[in-house]
Design a protein around this motif. Structure first.
Motif, PDB file in Angstrom:
ATOM      1  N   ALA A  21      -6.034  -7.039  17.111  1.00  0.00           N
ATOM      2  CA  ALA A  21      -5.742  -6.254  15.903  1.00  0.00           C
ATOM      3  C   ALA A  21      -4.411  -5.534  16.057  1.00  0.00           C
ATOM      4  O   ALA A  21      -4.006  -5.182  17.167  1.00  0.00           O
ATOM      5  N   PRO A  22      -3.707  -5.291  14.950  1.00  0.00           N
ATOM      6  CA  PRO A  22      -2.446  -4.540  15.033  1.00  0.00           C
ATOM      7  C   PRO A  22      -2.688  -3.151  15.613  1.00  0.00           C
ATOM      8  O   PRO A  22      -3.646  -2.464  15.220  1.00  0.00           O
ATOM      9  N   LEU A  23      -1.838  -2.751  16.548  1.00  0.00           N
ATOM     10  CA  LEU A  23      -2.000  -1.434  17.175  1.00  0.00           C
ATOM     11  C   LEU A  23      -1.723  -0.319  16.176  1.00  0.00           C
ATOM     12  O   LEU A  23      -2.420   0.697  16.154  1.00  0.00           O
ATOM     13  N   PHE A  24      -0.698  -0.509  15.363  1.00  0.00           N
ATOM     14  CA  PHE A  24      -0.302   0.526  14.395  1.00  0.00           C
ATOM     15  C   PHE A  24      -0.631   0.049  12.983  1.00  0.00           C
ATOM     16  O   PHE A  24      -0.089  -0.953  12.511  1.00  0.00           O
ATOM     17  N   GLU A  25      -1.534   0.778  12.349  1.00  0.00           N
ATOM     18  CA  GLU A  25      -1.940   0.459  10.969  1.00  0.00           C
ATOM     19  C   GLU A  25      -1.827   1.708  10.112  1.00  0.00           C
ATOM     20  O   GLU A  25      -1.632   2.814  10.610  1.00  0.00           O
ATOM     21  N   ARG A  26      -2.006   1.503   8.819  1.00  0.00           N
ATOM     22  CA  ARG A  26      -2.071   2.623   7.881  1.00  0.00           C
ATOM     23  C   ARG A  26      -2.854   2.172   6.654  1.00  0.00           C
ATOM     24  O   ARG A  26      -3.070   0.980   6.438  1.00  0.00           O
ATOM     25  N   TRP A  27      -3.292   3.143   5.867  1.00  0.00           N
ATOM     26  CA  TRP A  27      -4.060   2.822   4.668  1.00  0.00           C
ATOM     27  C   TRP A  27      -3.146   2.286   3.572  1.00  0.00           C
ATOM     28  O   TRP A  27      -2.029   2.743   3.395  1.00  0.00           O
ATOM     29  N   ARG A  28      -3.667   1.298   2.838  1.00  0.00           N
ATOM     30  CA  ARG A  28      -3.012   0.812   1.628  1.00  0.00           C
ATOM     31  C   ARG A  28      -3.693   1.490   0.427  1.00  0.00           C
ATOM     32  O   ARG A  28      -4.878   1.837   0.476  1.00  0.00           O
ATOM     33  N   TYR A  29      -2.932   1.644  -0.643  1.00  0.00           N
ATOM     34  CA  TYR A  29      -3.455   2.284  -1.848  1.00  0.00           C
ATOM     35  C   TYR A  29      -3.267   1.362  -3.042  1.00  0.00           C
ATOM     36  O   TYR A  29      -2.318   0.567  -3.100  1.00  0.00           O
ATOM     37  N   GLU A  30      -4.199   1.459  -3.989  1.00  0.00           N
ATOM     38  CA  GLU A  30      -4.071   0.717  -5.246  1.00  0.00           C
ATOM     39  C   GLU A  30      -4.343   1.668  -6.402  1.00  0.00           C
ATOM     40  O   GLU A  30      -5.023   2.688  -6.247  1.00  0.00           O
ATOM     41  N   GLN A  31      -3.783   1.320  -7.545  1.00  0.00           N
ATOM     42  CA  GLN A  31      -3.888   2.215  -8.694  1.00  0.00           C
ATOM     43  C   GLN A  31      -5.310   2.194  -9.242  1.00  0.00           C
ATOM     44  O   GLN A  31      -5.911   1.137  -9.410  1.00  0.00           O
ATOM     45  N   ALA A  32      -5.823   3.402  -9.502  1.00  0.00           N
ATOM     46  CA  ALA A  32      -7.161   3.548 -10.077  1.00  0.00           C
ATOM     47  C   ALA A  32      -7.020   4.236 -11.421  1.00  0.00           C
ATOM     48  O   ALA A  32      -6.795   5.448 -11.496  1.00  0.00           O
ATOM     49  N   GLY A  33      -7.092   3.491 -12.481  1.00  0.00           N
ATOM     50  CA  GLY A  33      -6.906   4.068 -13.805  1.00  0.00           C
ATOM     51  C   GLY A  33      -5.433   4.277 -14.111  1.00  0.00           C
ATOM     52  O   GLY A  33      -4.544   3.686 -13.487  1.00  0.00           O
ATOM     53  N   SER A  34      -5.143   5.140 -15.050  1.00  0.00           N
ATOM     54  CA  SER A  34      -3.766   5.349 -15.515  1.00  0.00           C
ATOM     55  C   SER A  34      -2.985   6.318 -14.658  1.00  0.00           C
ATOM     56  O   SER A  34      -1.763   6.257 -14.590  1.00  0.00           O
ATOM     57  N   PHE A  35      -3.678   7.245 -13.989  1.00  0.00           N
ATOM     58  CA  PHE A  35      -2.939   8.310 -13.316  1.00  0.00           C
ATOM     59  C   PHE A  35      -3.296   8.484 -11.842  1.00  0.00           C
ATOM     60  O   PHE A  35      -2.722   9.328 -11.177  1.00  0.00           O
ATOM     61  N   ARG A  88      12.530  -0.482  18.666  1.00  0.00           N
ATOM     62  CA  ARG A  88      12.818  -0.558  17.241  1.00  0.00           C
ATOM     63  C   ARG A  88      11.501  -0.497  16.474  1.00  0.00           C
ATOM     64  O   ARG A  88      10.460  -0.949  16.958  1.00  0.00           O
ATOM     65  N   PHE A  89      11.561  -0.008  15.242  1.00  0.00           N
ATOM     66  CA  PHE A  89      10.363   0.061  14.396  1.00  0.00           C
ATOM     67  C   PHE A  89       9.756  -1.332  14.233  1.00  0.00           C
ATOM     68  O   PHE A  89       8.541  -1.512  14.266  1.00  0.00           O
ATOM     69  N   ALA A  90      10.628  -2.364  14.096  1.00  0.00           N
ATOM     70  CA  ALA A  90      10.149  -3.730  13.906  1.00  0.00           C
ATOM     71  C   ALA A  90       9.378  -4.227  15.127  1.00  0.00           C
ATOM     72  O   ALA A  90       8.482  -5.071  14.990  1.00  0.00           O
ATOM     73  N   GLN A  91       9.720  -3.728  16.315  1.00  0.00           N
ATOM     74  CA  GLN A  91       8.989  -4.140  17.521  1.00  0.00           C
ATOM     75  C   GLN A  91       7.599  -3.516  17.560  1.00  0.00           C
ATOM     76  O   GLN A  91       6.626  -4.188  17.897  1.00  0.00           O
ATOM     77  N   LEU A  92       7.500  -2.225  17.219  1.00  0.00           N
ATOM     78  CA  LEU A  92       6.197  -1.564  17.247  1.00  0.00           C
ATOM     79  C   LEU A  92       5.256  -2.163  16.216  1.00  0.00           C
ATOM     80  O   LEU A  92       4.046  -2.257  16.457  1.00  0.00           O
ATOM     81  N   LYS A  93       5.789  -2.569  15.075  1.00  0.00           N
ATOM     82  CA  LYS A  93       4.936  -3.164  14.033  1.00  0.00           C
ATOM     83  C   LYS A  93       4.204  -4.395  14.547  1.00  0.00           C
ATOM     84  O   LYS A  93       3.114  -4.720  14.080  1.00  0.00           O
ATOM     85  N   ARG A  94       4.794  -5.103  15.500  1.00  0.00           N
ATOM     86  CA  ARG A  94       4.229  -6.362  15.983  1.00  0.00           C
ATOM     87  C   ARG A  94       3.239  -6.168  17.132  1.00  0.00           C
ATOM     88  O   ARG A  94       2.598  -7.124  17.562  1.00  0.00           O
ATOM     89  N   MET A  95       3.121  -4.962  17.655  1.00  0.00           N
ATOM     90  CA  MET A  95       2.258  -4.730  18.813  1.00  0.00           C
ATOM     91  C   MET A  95       0.783  -4.849  18.441  1.00  0.00           C
ATOM     92  O   MET A  95       0.378  -4.543  17.326  1.00  0.00           O
ATOM     93  N   ARG A  96      -0.009  -5.302  19.414  1.00  0.00           N
ATOM     94  CA  ARG A  96      -1.452  -5.447  19.253  1.00  0.00           C
ATOM     95  C   ARG A  96      -2.180  -4.409  20.122  1.00  0.00           C
ATOM     96  O   ARG A  96      -1.578  -3.790  21.000  1.00  0.00           O
TER      97      ARG A  96
END
Length: 467
Positions: free
Chosen positions: A343-357, A285-293
């Protein structure tokens, strides 16, 4: 000095016919009595009792009309045994109510649910490392607690059940609530909702166990009977859903190729491709892979230690070794090399808003539940499989294992489920696999025409066809 009760002969219709007009009592316990009031035309049952929390005076209440014709149950009347049962239940409820009121504000179904939801929200938030609302919280607010208007979502009224005080809760209250649920609610959702409510009420019972005077002693059985699991007669729908989601090896390859392309186009830097490959390779399950180290990937042994899910009643805290090929290990190497084991085995980049657009990268972190939804839509469209869901990779892995004649117990262990679930949802694939296995054991039994049994052989039971 207390008076001694002179018990009346009220146990049978014949005995009651000989009584004088008036009220005749029979002991239920030291401070509770069943009464029979004989009138000119018919008799009636009543009960009196004394509560320890509201003084020494007796309380009294009617129960119903007595069956003075015979001692068999009849509609609209009560036999002696039925009257005793109702009297005991009435006294128990009254004493529980008196004890609850004396102990302070009585707990209600609403307070039980709210405490349970807070606990579930806190537990799920700890698991993901941020504040979230649990699935149970969503369901219980939508169908029980109610919620205020939010954006375009209309306000939802609370169910009448939540106002019931726990000491007064009956099986009928719970059954009435279940019957009031929307008819278009999926059977599985109804079951989860009932299970959530059952857990909340059982938690309230345990929490109040040191002061159970606040609750009816029969509370656990009321909850058990009122929220008993219903039979789900949706096997045909389940079968169709599985059939539509069983993929061939070629189709899985097409999805993985599409995942690589979408990963490159949308700048995932291999994060999306890796998790899709491992979904297909493990059937987890996706939830299982998220927990892998990182330590759960073991290149030398060519296996992944897949963590158990949170489904069920515990026992899933360990990990199961799942063999994978060299190609999967190669895909995972960039996520393993020179990274901390915890460390988590499966990661991804987080994004934050920079300016208005615009948006900019902020930090890396583990995948979240909904983050696969949008890229998966692009993957399945690119692969030409617009109706395929991520869970199809799990279904296909289970069926592939069965077709390769792995024991059902081993298939269940590898996929963190039960033999019963495998047998229920994949029965026809089991039958096909076993048929192929049985066919391999078939040997010729009928000798050619005219062939004789060799001398010295045991002739008993030999079949010679020469007709």
């Amino acid at each position: 000095m207390a008076k001694t009760l002179a018990e009346g002969q009220i146990t049978t219709a014949k005995a009651r016919s000989r009584l004088d007009p008036g009220v005749h009592w029979r002991r239920l316990d030291a401070e509770a009595h069943l009464g029979y009031r004989k009138g000119k035309r018919s008799g009636k049952w009543l009960v009196r009792w004394r509560n320890h929390h509201d003084g020494a005076n007796y309380r009294q209440a009617p129960l119903g009309i007595a069956n003075d014709v015979n001692d068999r149950p009849a509609e609209g009347t009560l036999t002696f045994e039925q009257a005793v049962t109702q009297a005991r239940e009435y006294v128990t409820r009254s004493r529980a109510e008196a004890a609850a009121l004396a102990a302070g504000p009585p707990p209600t179904v609403q307070t039980a649910i709210e405490i349970y939801v807070r606990g579930r929200n806190a537990r799920d938030s700890r698991r993901v490392g941020r504040e979230i609302r649990s699935d149970a919280g969503h369901r219980l607010r939508r169908y029980l607690l109610g919620q205020k208007r939010r954006g375009r979502q209309e306000a939802i009224k609370a169910a009448p059940l939540v106002a019931i005080r726990l000491y007064a809760l009956t099986e009928n209250h719970l059954l009435t609530w279940r019957e009031s649920l929307p008819t278009n609610l999926k059977p599985a959702t109804r079951q989860r909702l009932a299970a959530d409510l059952k857990a909340a009420l059982n938690a309230a019972w345990l929490r109040l166990s040191s002061e159970q005077k606040k609750l009816n002693p029969t509370f656990p059985s009321i909850v058990k009977d009122g929220l008993r699991a219903e039979r789900i007669d949706d096997d045909d729908e389940i079968s169709v859903a599985r059939d539509n989601q069983i993929l061939t090896d070629a189709e899985i390859g097409t999805l993985i190729r599409a995942a690589r392309e979408i990963d490159e186009e949308q700048g995932f830097e291999g994060d999306l491709f890796r998790i899709v490959v491992c979904l297909a390779a493990t059937g987890a399950r996706f939830a299982q892979l998220k927990r892998m180290r990182v330590s759960d990937a073991q290149p030398t042994e060519q296996r992944l230690m897949v963590r158990g899910s949170y489904k069920g009643r515990g026992g899933n805290g360990g990990a199961v070794p799942v063999p994978v090929g060299e190609d999967v290990i190669e895909v995972l190497l960039p996520a393993i090399s020179e990274r901390p084991k915890e460390a988590p085995l499966f990661e991804r980049w987080r994004y934050e808003q920079a300016g208005s657009f615009g948006w900019k990268r902020s930090e890396r972190g583990p995948w979240r539940t909904a983050e696969l939804t949008r890229p998966w839509q692009a993957i399945r469209q690119r692969a030409g499989l617009p109706k395929v869901i991520p869970y199809a990779l799990r279904h296909s892995s289970i069926v592939r294992s069965l077709r390769n004649l792995l024991p059902i117990q081993h298939v269940a262990k590898l996929h963190n489920t039960s033999v019963q679930m495998i047998e229920r949802h994949y029965a026809k694939y089991i039958a096909t696999a076993l048929e192929d296995l049985a066919r391999a054991a078939v040997v010729p039994l009928v000798p050619p025409r005219g062939e004789q049994v060799a001398d010295g052989e045991n002739r008993q039971g030999a079949l010679i066809v020469d007709q």
